[in-house]
Every structure is written in structure tokens, then in C-alpha cells.
Design an enzyme around this catalytic site. Structure first.
Site, PDB file in Angstrom:
ATOM      1  N   HIS A 186      -2.281 -29.488 -18.867  1.00 17.39           N
ATOM      2  CA  HIS A 186      -1.081 -29.270 -19.690  1.00 17.39           C
ATOM      3  C   HIS A 186      -1.246 -29.728 -21.141  1.00 17.39           C
ATOM      4  O   HIS A 186      -0.962 -28.980 -22.069  1.00 17.39           O
ATOM      5  CB  HIS A 186       0.115 -30.016 -19.086  1.00 17.39           C
ATOM      6  N   LYS A 200      -2.438 -25.049 -10.080  1.00 19.64           N
ATOM      7  CA  LYS A 200      -3.226 -26.245 -10.330  1.00 19.64           C
ATOM      8  C   LYS A 200      -3.197 -27.108  -9.073  1.00 19.64           C
ATOM      9  O   LYS A 200      -2.254 -26.958  -8.286  1.00 19.64           O
ATOM     10  CB  LYS A 200      -2.695 -26.994 -11.540  1.00 19.64           C
TER      11      LYS A 200
HETATM   12  P1  NAP Z   1       3.029 -27.910   0.557  1.00 24.21           P
HETATM   13  O1  NAP Z   1       4.470 -28.250   0.453  1.00 24.21           O
HETATM   14  O2  NAP Z   1       2.123 -28.803   1.323  1.00 24.21           O
HETATM   15  O3  NAP Z   1       2.953 -26.452   1.186  1.00 24.21           O
HETATM   16  C1  NAP Z   1       1.759 -25.860   1.596  1.00 24.21           C
HETATM   17  C2  NAP Z   1       2.062 -24.475   2.135  1.00 24.21           C
HETATM   18  O4  NAP Z   1       0.819 -23.893   2.568  1.00 24.21           O
HETATM   19  C3  NAP Z   1       2.984 -24.458   3.326  1.00 24.21           C
HETATM   20  O5  NAP Z   1       3.766 -23.273   3.268  1.00 24.21           O
HETATM   21  C4  NAP Z   1       2.018 -24.406   4.494  1.00 24.21           C
HETATM   22  O6  NAP Z   1       2.683 -23.869   5.608  1.00 24.21           O
HETATM   23  C5  NAP Z   1       0.946 -23.478   3.922  1.00 24.21           C
HETATM   24  N1  NAP Z   1      -0.365 -23.643   4.529  1.00 24.21           N
HETATM   25  C6  NAP Z   1      -1.059 -24.786   4.757  1.00 24.21           C
HETATM   26  N2  NAP Z   1      -2.245 -24.532   5.341  1.00 24.21           N
HETATM   27  C7  NAP Z   1      -2.304 -23.190   5.497  1.00 24.21           C
HETATM   28  C8  NAP Z   1      -3.282 -22.304   6.055  1.00 24.21           C
HETATM   29  N3  NAP Z   1      -4.420 -22.749   6.578  1.00 24.21           N
HETATM   30  N4  NAP Z   1      -3.024 -20.977   6.032  1.00 24.21           N
HETATM   31  C9  NAP Z   1      -1.854 -20.502   5.531  1.00 24.21           C
HETATM   32  N5  NAP Z   1      -0.920 -21.283   4.987  1.00 24.21           N
HETATM   33  C10 NAP Z   1      -1.125 -22.607   4.971  1.00 24.21           C
HETATM   34  O7  NAP Z   1       2.372 -27.723  -0.883  1.00 24.21           O
HETATM   35  P2  NAP Z   1       3.087 -27.333  -2.253  1.00 24.21           P
HETATM   36  O8  NAP Z   1       3.611 -28.581  -2.874  1.00 24.21           O
HETATM   37  O9  NAP Z   1       4.030 -26.202  -2.065  1.00 24.21           O
HETATM   38  O10 NAP Z   1       1.857 -26.893  -3.150  1.00 24.21           O
HETATM   39  C11 NAP Z   1       1.214 -25.637  -3.033  1.00 24.21           C
HETATM   40  C12 NAP Z   1       0.161 -25.531  -4.132  1.00 24.21           C
HETATM   41  O11 NAP Z   1       0.809 -25.612  -5.382  1.00 24.21           O
HETATM   42  C13 NAP Z   1      -0.862 -26.654  -4.118  1.00 24.21           C
HETATM   43  O12 NAP Z   1      -2.091 -26.147  -4.587  1.00 24.21           O
HETATM   44  C14 NAP Z   1      -0.316 -27.642  -5.122  1.00 24.21           C
HETATM   45  O13 NAP Z   1      -1.311 -28.428  -5.682  1.00 24.21           O
HETATM   46  C15 NAP Z   1       0.271 -26.694  -6.136  1.00 24.21           C
HETATM   47  N6  NAP Z   1       1.332 -27.266  -6.952  1.00 24.21           N
HETATM   48  C16 NAP Z   1       2.483 -27.713  -6.383  1.00 24.21           C
HETATM   49  C17 NAP Z   1       3.485 -28.215  -7.204  1.00 24.21           C
HETATM   50  C18 NAP Z   1       4.793 -28.687  -6.622  1.00 24.21           C
HETATM   51  O14 NAP Z   1       5.686 -28.998  -7.414  1.00 24.21           O
HETATM   52  N7  NAP Z   1       4.964 -28.742  -5.318  1.00 24.21           N
HETATM   53  C19 NAP Z   1       3.312 -28.268  -8.595  1.00 24.21           C
HETATM   54  C20 NAP Z   1       2.127 -27.792  -9.153  1.00 24.21           C
HETATM   55  C21 NAP Z   1       1.151 -27.288  -8.313  1.00 24.21           C
HETATM   56  P3  NAP Z   1       2.132 -24.066   7.126  1.00 24.21           P
HETATM   57  O15 NAP Z   1       1.878 -25.514   7.300  1.00 24.21           O
HETATM   58  O16 NAP Z   1       3.208 -23.507   7.967  1.00 24.21           O
HETATM   59  O17 NAP Z   1       0.891 -23.254   7.180  1.00 24.21           O
END
Ligand code: NAP
Length: 484
Positions: A240, A148
């Protein structure tokens, strides 16, 4: 009685966004716990992918730190952690560029289950799908997992669905809603459809109303900028709370199979009535003492985004006609809690007289904390005080009923990832479900934006704005207290 662990088939799981917050806090620790439980075959492999340059050894150190931080120390024996890390590799890749894809192709085997977890911003889903296809990495049965938010309205959700459908069939797409991975949510289906006791009563004739509450004590914190573009309706209700409502309201599917379950959920979403303005309460938490208010945290004094919402929802079908579903969710509330309360009707005739007191039966389904279910029943107050009625709980706390070895529930993510490897889509949202949910949500949001409604301020640590209490009071009902 320890839970049975059935190993899954050999797999290669690629985590795009393998260095991100979700991977670090949830996906990788969850995979470690499954490994520790003996569910991963010896040949399973996990490949992290993100833009940052790092070697596989450096990635293993990153994962080691994540495991140590987020898994209970009792499960972190050095040799187990080392064995888990030996299954890991890392490839530097840009979803929008062409570098790294050849390296990824050489890492992913063709003769095992292939799963690609898109743990990146949704704006990259289409790029990843396209490049996986263009570089011939994903086989015909490869699975992709998406997170999401799945769109911010029906049009963007449709566009996302189309970008995935260009290269993957619906049977290959796993849209995660981690609420569906909770033990209690699956137990809700077991309780409803595995017993004769509840289903005959599960309708408007016997159920007075249903409450679904998802409350958090934290504010928006560092997510302010993202959250302010979304708000509680988009962030929580559309996905949710809607999924929980569907599981409560749906008809029994003819089999516990992915499309049978998802067809029934879709029918519920389609039966949702539009919600009039009077049946929606939106709120924003105020500042208090040292605690900043919502507007301070998002840095936008004019913001009209809600950090709290309560709605009275009607499901227009035979089963539920006249039984409202009250939904509420918010931040900075009195407790961190997710629960569903099914409030049954009172007996039709009070044979013990009005003075004896009476309480309606309630089935409380607790998702967090302390997953479990409680059915309250009416009994006679013990002692010689005559026939006075009191309410007592018939408790089904999983920790107590199933023994301490099962008290620690697998995290929703680890359960869902294992379902991806098994190829079981029952607990994942289908594309048409997500779009239908947005089609119900969109007009409600458009209407309050058009009216220019301002959310009502509420004190932190409470149950939200006064108007949310009034939403039930005016119907002669009250919310169950928010007690963790
Ligand atoms: P985040 O901490 O910002 O991590 C993003 C990841 O994507 C990093 O590993 C980043 O590494 C990589 N990335 C960014 N741009 C990229 C590109 N162009 N090519 C390849 N890799 C790339 O985000 P997150 O919180 O983990 O969330 C990830 C997803 O899960 C999102 O859609 C978010 O909405 C969803 N989500 C997260 C949570 C949570 O608890 N965190 C909960 C529900 C849903 P680099 O910068 O090294 O590329």
C-alpha cells in the site's frame, strides 16, 4: 450533480472463497451497492464457491445477511435485495480436489465477461489457475483477481507469478491493492495531471519532503498468528505505502492507460535507494491498562516482528534528488487515518520579516477518513495587528464540493471489481511491479533480521516510538499530527 453510472457488460463472476471474511464484508456488499446503483446489467451473475457443502438457496441467505450487515439500511429495500440474490448461485468446490468443477463449468457462460476472484489463501492460487484451465472453464479472455499478500519476498512472489502465468496472460491477471481503488488516489492523478498548477512545482526544487502515514487504532486482534509472520513492512509498506509513493513520485505517463501508468510506477520502484539502518524505526505497541500489548496478542514473548515502522526513503532520480519520502504505518496508534502530505519549501526570501511568521504550503491528500484534499496557503492574519502571516486551508472535501449525493464514496473494492469487468488494469499491480517492490524490501528485512534488531516499544494511542519522531526532528522537520 449525481455521479454518472455507466453499466458494465454482462458478466459471470465466480468468487472462490465466497463464504470467507473478505467476501462477506467487502466483495458481496460492494457488488450489491453496484447493483443498487444500476451498474449491473440484468444478466450479470455471481457464483460463490468454497469447500463447504451448501445449496444455492443457503448461499443466498448467507449473502442476504452480509448485505444487511454491511450495507446502509437506506439501500436495503426488500425487493432490491431479493432481485440481487436472484443472480446468485453456489458451487461446492475444493481448489485442491476434482469435485465440483463440472458443476462450475455448467454455471459459467462462455459468451459473457468471465471473472474469477481468488479470495482464498495465496497457497491456493496455483491450484485454482490450473484447475480452471484443466477443466476448460476459463475462456481466452477470462480475468482472474488475486488478493494480497502477493508473496512474502521476491522469490515467493516470482513463484506465484509463474503459477498464474502458466495458464493466464498478464492482461488477464488483476492483482488487487484496494488502496488504488480509493477515490482520492485516483484524484491524486487528476489533480497532478489535469491541472497546470501543481506539476511545475512537483519536484525537489519546490517540494521539501513528503510524508505518507497509514495509522490504525486497532491492534492485531485475531490476526495475531498471521501478522506475526509478516509485520508492518510486509503487510503495509511493500504494497500500500509503496503504491502511494509511486503515484506521488512517478513521471506523467503519456496516456492514462494501464501499461503507461504501470511503466512509470515501476521506474519509481527501481529508483528507490536502499535504506540505511539509521533511517528505519521499528516498533511494537506495549500493553496499557486492560489493553494487551503486541507480544501478548501474538502469544510470542520473544517476537521481533514490528507492528509499527517508519522509514526515510530516497528516490534516486532527477525529479526527487534530495527530497525525502517519510513513510510510517502502525497499529494501536492515536488515530485511524491514511494521508499523504506534500510539504513545499518556504519562499526563498522572507519579505515580511522573521517576526511575521511563515508556514510552508502543504497539500494534504486524505484517503481516510473524510476523503479529500486540502491545500494550505499563507495569508495575512485579519485585523489591525500589522502584517502577520497565518496558514489557512483551501479545502476540497469531496462531500462538500460535490454535494451530499456524492458524499458516500463507492468502496474501493466495488470500484475495482467494476474495473475488472470493464477490463481496465490501470489500478492493478503488474507482476513485475510486485516483484520489484519485494526486491527493494527484502534486503531491508534481511539486514534487521541479521542484526537481531528488537522493535522499540511504544505506548498505545500515540504516534509510535520516540525514535520515529526523531527521524524527522534530526532533519529539522516534524510529522503532521495524527488527527482523524
Ligand atoms: P477466510 O475468511 O479464511 O476465507 C477463506 C475462504 O476460502 C472461505 O470461503 C473458505 O471456505 C475458502 N477455502 C478455504 N480453503 C479452500 C479450498 N481448498 N478450496 C476452496 N475454497 C477454500 O479468508 P479471507 O479473510 O476471506 O481472505 C481471503 C483472501 O483475501 C486471503 O488471501 C487474504 O489474505 C486476502 N485478504 C483478506 C482481507 C480481509 O479483510 N479479510 C483483506 C485483504 C486481503 P471453506 O472453508 O468452506 O472452503
Amino acid at each position: 450533480m449525481a455521479a454518472r453510472v455507466i453499466p458494465v457488460d454482462p458478466f459471470d463472476l465466480v468468487i472462490f472463497g465466497g463464504t470467507g471474511d473478505l467476501a462477506r464484508r467487502k466483495i458481496l456488499p460492494g457488488l450489491y451497492r453496484r447493483f443498487h446503483a444500476g451498474q449491473m446489467p440484468d444478466t450479470a451473475r455471481i457464483i460463490g464457491a468454497a469447500r463447504s457443502e451448501m445449496s444455492s438457496d443457503e448461499y443466498r441467505e448467507f449473502v442476504r445477511a452480509a448485505v444487511i450487515e454491511f450495507v446502509s439500511p437506506a439501500l436495503c429495500e426488500a425487493e432490491q435485495v431479493a432481485a440481487f440474490l436472484s443472480r446468485l448461485a453456489y458451487v461446492a468446490i475444493d481448489a485442491r480436489g476434482d469435485g465440483g468443477w463440472a458443476a462450475l463449468k455448467s454455471e459459467v457462460r462462455g459468451d459473457v465477461v468471465q471473472a474469477f476472484y481468488f479470495s482464498v489463501a495465496p497457497g491456493l492460487f496455483g491450484d485454482l489457475a490450473e484447475r480452471l484451465h484443466a477443466h476448460g472453464i476459463a475462456g481466452p479472455d477470462a480475468r482472474i483477481v488475486v488478493e494480497k499478500p502477493f508473496g512474502r519476498d521476491a522469490a515467493s512472489a516470482r513463484a506465484l507469478n509463474q503459477s498464474l502465468a502458466a495458464h493466464f496472460r498478464e492482461e488477464q491477471i488483476y492483482r488487487i491493492d484496494h488502496y488504488l481503488g480509493k477515490e482520492t488516489v485516483q484524484n491524486l492523478m487528476a489533480v497532478r495531471f489535469g491541472n497546470v498548477l501543481f506539476e511545475p512545482l512537483w519536484n525537489a526544487q519546490f517540494v521539501d519532503h513528503i510524508q505518507i502515514s497509514v495509522a490504525e487504532t486497532v491492534g492485531v486482534g485475531g490476526r495475531g498468528e498471521y501478522y506475526d509472520k509478516s509485520g508492518a513492512m510486509r503487510d503495509m509498506v511493500q504494497n500500500h505505502l509503496m503504491q502511494l509513493l509511486c503515484l506521488i513520485a512517478m513521471e506523467p505517463p503519456n496516456r492514462f492507460e494501464p501499461d503507461a501508468v504501470r511503466d512509470e510506477k515501476l521506474k519509481v520502484i527501481r529508483a528507490l535507494e536502499p535504506v540505511p539502518a539509521d533511517d528505519i524505526v521499528r516498533g511494537q505497541y506495549r500493553s496499557e491498562g486492560d489493553l494487551p500489548g503486541y507480544l501478548d496478542e501474538v502469544g510470542s514473548p520473544e517476537s521481533r516482528t514490528e507492528s509499527f515502522i517508519a522509514l526515510k526513503v530516497q528516490v534516486a532520480n532527477w525529479r526527487w534528488n534530495g527530497t525525502p519520502f517519510y513513510l510510517r504505518t502502525g497499529k494501536r496508534m492515536a488515530a485511524r487515518l491514511s494521508e499523504i502530505v506534500v510539504v513545499f519549501k518556504e519562499p526563498p526570501h522572507a519579505i515580511f520579516g522573521d517576526e511575521a511568521g511563515s508556514e510552508a504550503n502543504k497539500l494534504v491528500i486524505r484517503l481516510q477518513p473524510d476523503e479529500g484534499m486540502t491545500l494550505t496557503v499563507t495569508i495575512k492574519e485579519p485585523g489591525p495587528g500589522g502584517m502577520r502571516l497565518i496558514e489557512v486551508p483551501l479545502d476540497m472535501s469531496f462531500a462538500e464540493a460535490l454535494g451530499p449525493e456524492n458524499a458516500e464514496m463507492p468502496d474501493a473494492y466495488e470500484r475495482l471489481i467494476m474495473d475488472v469487468i470493464r477490463g481496465n488494469q490501470t489500478l492493478f499491480m503488474r507482476g513485475d511491479e510486485v516483484e520489484a517492490a519485494w526486491r527493494w524490501t527484502d534486503p531491508l528485512i534481511e539486514a534487521w533480521e541479521k542484526r537481531g534488531d528488537r522493535p522499540k516499544p511504544y505506548r498505545p494511542g500515540t504516534s509510535g516510538p520516540e525514535d520515529a519522531l526523531a527521524l524527522l526532528h534530526r532533519d529539522g522537520r516534524r510529522w503532521r499530527d495524527l488527527e482523524a
